[in-house]
Design a protein around this motif. Sequence first.
Motif, PDB file in Angstrom:
ATOM      1  N   PRO A   1       0.821  -1.221   0.000  1.00  0.00           N
ATOM      2  CA  PRO A   1       0.000   0.000   0.000  1.00  0.00           C
ATOM      3  C   PRO A   1       0.852   1.267   0.000  1.00  0.00           C
ATOM      4  CG  PRO A   1      -0.844  -1.592   1.607  1.00  0.00           C
ATOM      5  CD  PRO A   1       0.475  -2.117   1.123  1.00  0.00           C
ATOM      6  N   VAL A   2       2.056   1.182   0.563  1.00  0.00           N
ATOM      7  CA  VAL A   2       2.948   2.346   0.573  1.00  0.00           C
ATOM      8  C   VAL A   2       3.310   2.727  -0.861  1.00  0.00           C
ATOM      9  CG1 VAL A   2       5.181   3.252   1.329  1.00  0.00           C
ATOM     10  CG2 VAL A   2       3.878   1.721   2.828  1.00  0.00           C
ATOM     11  N   PHE A   3       3.631   1.731  -1.674  1.00  0.00           N
ATOM     12  CA  PHE A   3       3.971   2.007  -3.071  1.00  0.00           C
ATOM     13  C   PHE A   3       2.760   2.535  -3.827  1.00  0.00           C
ATOM     14  CE2 PHE A   3       4.388   0.683  -7.543  1.00  0.00           C
ATOM     15  CZ  PHE A   3       5.574   1.336  -7.870  1.00  0.00           C
ATOM     16  N   LEU A   4       1.594   1.943  -3.579  1.00  0.00           N
ATOM     17  CA  LEU A   4       0.377   2.413  -4.241  1.00  0.00           C
ATOM     18  C   LEU A   4       0.078   3.862  -3.850  1.00  0.00           C
ATOM     19  CD1 LEU A   4      -1.900  -0.747  -3.875  1.00  0.00           C
ATOM     20  CD2 LEU A   4      -0.639   0.021  -5.894  1.00  0.00           C
ATOM     21  N   ALA A   5       0.352   4.222  -2.591  1.00  0.00           N
ATOM     22  CA  ALA A   5       0.155   5.604  -2.155  1.00  0.00           C
ATOM     23  C   ALA A   5       1.100   6.546  -2.898  1.00  0.00           C
ATOM     24  CB  ALA A   5       0.367   5.715  -0.648  1.00  0.00           C
ATOM     25  N   LEU A   6       2.351   6.089  -3.120  1.00  0.00           N
ATOM     26  CA  LEU A   6       3.315   6.901  -3.873  1.00  0.00           C
ATOM     27  C   LEU A   6       2.833   7.121  -5.304  1.00  0.00           C
ATOM     28  CD1 LEU A   6       6.675   5.298  -2.704  1.00  0.00           C
ATOM     29  CD2 LEU A   6       5.940   7.643  -2.262  1.00  0.00           C
ATOM     30  N   VAL A   7       2.311   6.064  -5.911  1.00  0.00           N
ATOM     31  CA  VAL A   7       1.795   6.183  -7.273  1.00  0.00           C
ATOM     32  C   VAL A   7       0.605   7.138  -7.309  1.00  0.00           C
ATOM     33  CG1 VAL A   7       0.710   4.918  -9.173  1.00  0.00           C
ATOM     34  CG2 VAL A   7       2.628   3.898  -7.943  1.00  0.00           C
ATOM     35  N   ALA A   8      -0.238   7.072  -6.262  1.00  0.00           N
ATOM     36  CA  ALA A   8      -1.395   7.967  -6.200  1.00  0.00           C
ATOM     37  C   ALA A   8      -0.950   9.427  -6.088  1.00  0.00           C
ATOM     38  CB  ALA A   8      -2.282   7.586  -5.010  1.00  0.00           C
ATOM     39  N   VAL A   9       0.066   9.688  -5.261  1.00  0.00           N
ATOM     40  CA  VAL A   9       0.589  11.048  -5.125  1.00  0.00           C
ATOM     41  C   VAL A   9       1.145  11.526  -6.466  1.00  0.00           C
ATOM     42  CG1 VAL A   9       2.372  12.475  -4.045  1.00  0.00           C
ATOM     43  CG2 VAL A   9       1.074  10.843  -2.663  1.00  0.00           C
ATOM     44  N   MET A  10       1.872  10.647  -7.162  1.00  0.00           N
ATOM     45  CA  MET A  10       2.423  11.012  -8.461  1.00  0.00           C
ATOM     46  C   MET A  10       1.307  11.339  -9.448  1.00  0.00           C
ATOM     47  SD  MET A  10       5.096   8.907 -10.913  1.00  0.00           S
ATOM     48  CE  MET A  10       3.914   7.624 -11.346  1.00  0.00           C
ATOM     49  N   ALA A  11       0.245  10.518  -9.446  1.00  0.00           N
ATOM     50  CA  ALA A  11      -0.855  10.735 -10.384  1.00  0.00           C
ATOM     51  C   ALA A  11      -1.599  12.037 -10.085  1.00  0.00           C
ATOM     52  CB  ALA A  11      -1.825   9.553 -10.323  1.00  0.00           C
ATOM     53  N   VAL A  12      -1.869  12.300  -8.805  1.00  0.00           N
ATOM     54  CA  VAL A  12      -2.606  13.515  -8.438  1.00  0.00           C
ATOM     55  C   VAL A  12      -1.773  14.762  -8.730  1.00  0.00           C
ATOM     56  CG1 VAL A  12      -3.591  14.808  -6.511  1.00  0.00           C
ATOM     57  CG2 VAL A  12      -4.030  12.361  -6.708  1.00  0.00           C
ATOM     58  N   SER A  13      -0.487  14.710  -8.383  1.00  0.00           N
ATOM     59  CA  SER A  13       0.368  15.870  -8.640  1.00  0.00           C
ATOM     60  C   SER A  13       0.573  16.078 -10.138  1.00  0.00           C
ATOM     61  CB  SER A  13       1.715  15.715  -7.925  1.00  0.00           C
ATOM     62  OG  SER A  13       2.374  14.511  -8.303  1.00  0.00           O
ATOM     63  N   MET A  14       0.631  15.004 -10.904  1.00  0.00           N
ATOM     64  CA  MET A  14       0.733  15.130 -12.356  1.00  0.00           C
ATOM     65  C   MET A  14      -0.513  15.815 -12.903  1.00  0.00           C
ATOM     66  SD  MET A  14       1.359  12.172 -15.246  1.00  0.00           S
ATOM     67  CE  MET A  14      -0.176  11.320 -14.882  1.00  0.00           C
ATOM     68  N   TRP A  15      -1.668  15.429 -12.387  1.00  0.00           N
ATOM     69  CA  TRP A  15      -2.920  16.072 -12.799  1.00  0.00           C
ATOM     70  C   TRP A  15      -2.907  17.553 -12.435  1.00  0.00           C
ATOM     71  CZ3 TRP A  15      -6.521  18.222  -9.376  1.00  0.00           C
ATOM     72  CH2 TRP A  15      -7.713  18.674  -9.956  1.00  0.00           C
ATOM     73  N   ALA A  16      -2.385  17.879 -11.241  1.00  0.00           N
ATOM     74  CA  ALA A  16      -2.332  19.274 -10.807  1.00  0.00           C
ATOM     75  C   ALA A  16      -1.430  20.094 -11.716  1.00  0.00           C
ATOM     76  CB  ALA A  16      -1.854  19.356  -9.356  1.00  0.00           C
ATOM     77  N   VAL A  17      -0.296  19.506 -12.123  1.00  0.00           N
ATOM     78  CA  VAL A  17       0.605  20.213 -13.039  1.00  0.00           C
ATOM     79  C   VAL A  17      -0.049  20.373 -14.401  1.00  0.00           C
ATOM     80  CG1 VAL A  17       2.831  20.123 -14.219  1.00  0.00           C
ATOM     81  CG2 VAL A  17       2.672  19.391 -11.837  1.00  0.00           C
ATOM     82  N   TRP A  18      -0.685  19.309 -14.879  1.00  0.00           N
ATOM     83  CA  TRP A  18      -1.286  19.318 -16.209  1.00  0.00           C
ATOM     84  C   TRP A  18      -2.413  20.342 -16.316  1.00  0.00           C
ATOM     85  CZ3 TRP A  18      -0.120  16.273 -20.542  1.00  0.00           C
ATOM     86  CH2 TRP A  18      -1.031  16.345 -21.592  1.00  0.00           C
ATOM     87  N   THR A  19      -3.246  20.422 -15.287  1.00  0.00           N
ATOM     88  CA  THR A  19      -4.422  21.286 -15.331  1.00  0.00           C
ATOM     89  C   THR A  19      -4.151  22.683 -14.778  1.00  0.00           C
ATOM     90  OG1 THR A  19      -5.176  20.500 -13.155  1.00  0.00           O
ATOM     91  CG2 THR A  19      -5.959  19.311 -15.104  1.00  0.00           C
ATOM     92  N   ASP A  20      -2.922  22.880 -14.238  1.00  0.00           N
ATOM     93  CA  ASP A  20      -2.593  24.150 -13.587  1.00  0.00           C
ATOM     94  C   ASP A  20      -3.569  24.434 -12.453  1.00  0.00           C
ATOM     95  OD1 ASP A  20      -0.985  26.359 -13.220  1.00  0.00           O
ATOM     96  OD2 ASP A  20      -2.181  27.647 -14.529  1.00  0.00           O
ATOM     97  N   TYR A  21      -3.973  23.335 -11.770  1.00  0.00           N
ATOM     98  CA  TYR A  21      -4.953  23.458 -10.691  1.00  0.00           C
ATOM     99  C   TYR A  21      -4.332  24.060  -9.436  1.00  0.00           C
ATOM    100  CZ  TYR A  21      -8.399  22.095  -7.171  1.00  0.00           C
ATOM    101  OH  TYR A  21      -9.309  22.106  -6.153  1.00  0.00           O
ATOM    102  N   ALA A  22      -3.051  23.709  -9.185  1.00  0.00           N
ATOM    103  CA  ALA A  22      -2.406  24.160  -7.956  1.00  0.00           C
ATOM    104  C   ALA A  22      -2.154  25.662  -7.998  1.00  0.00           C
ATOM    105  CB  ALA A  22      -1.086  23.424  -7.750  1.00  0.00           C
TER     106      ALA A  22
END
Length: 269
Positions: A14-35
């Motif tokens: 689950p630790v690795f899956l959490a890392l992948v989730a953080v990567m996916a969410v932050s990638m979305w934030a960069v892509w959409t300029d949401y942050a």
Amino acid sequence: MASDATHAERRVSPVFLALVAVMAVSMWAVWTDYAASPGFAVFLFVVSGWVVSLCLHEYAHARTALHGGDITVGAKGYLTLNPFKYTHAALSIVLPVIFVIMGGIGLPGGAVFIERHRIRGRWKHSLVSAAGPLTNVAFAIVCAAPFWLDALDGVPDAFRYALAFMVLLQVSAAILNLLPVPGLDGYGIVEPWLSPGVRRQVEPFAPFGFLALFGFLMIPEVGDAFFDLVYAVMDALGVNRWEAALGRALFRFWNTPDCVPSSDFTQCL
């Protein structure tokens, strides 16, 4: 019962899956300029992606060792992709992340304990050592693919620069780790082919190999030559070094508060 144990040993953590989730969410934030801060989103994206690549690096060593004859790697938790299961978590995960934050260089970390006496054959020993840096090579190619495929038209600048910086990290890590320096994977590749006498003479220096390498990189001429090689590989992959520099500047958002993606490269350098 044994099959249940084997399945548990290979279940993704689950630790690795959490890392992948953080990567996916932050990638979305960069892509959409949401942050609110594109630099902070790039920081999370790059760091989480870098830690994921480190986990895959160590997993590749362990998985190759398993097929080579070391059946103990499963019980040690190496096949779960959990960074906390590595024998030197600080060396494999924490220190490389610190170096990425401080200097923007892909520091090789090394850390799964392989019971080498269980592996027979020089080629298998070399392959176990090569598996880690080859994972960095594969990661670099995947990140660089959108560049040399010209698939980035219309892609947000911040995402493009972050991806270029990730390529730089993976290329630098692969090159460093493939150097035949005692203590690094490059030496592990050639070690099985050396005479027992040479190996005995080199063995005492293995714990200090990385420190010596780091010291050499601090010499301006050596450091410049190293990065010239890194940039040459990036050029071959179709990744512009200036875009990687912009990605690094965005990543270090605490040092460049006024830096925003633009065509003016010097603004962030």
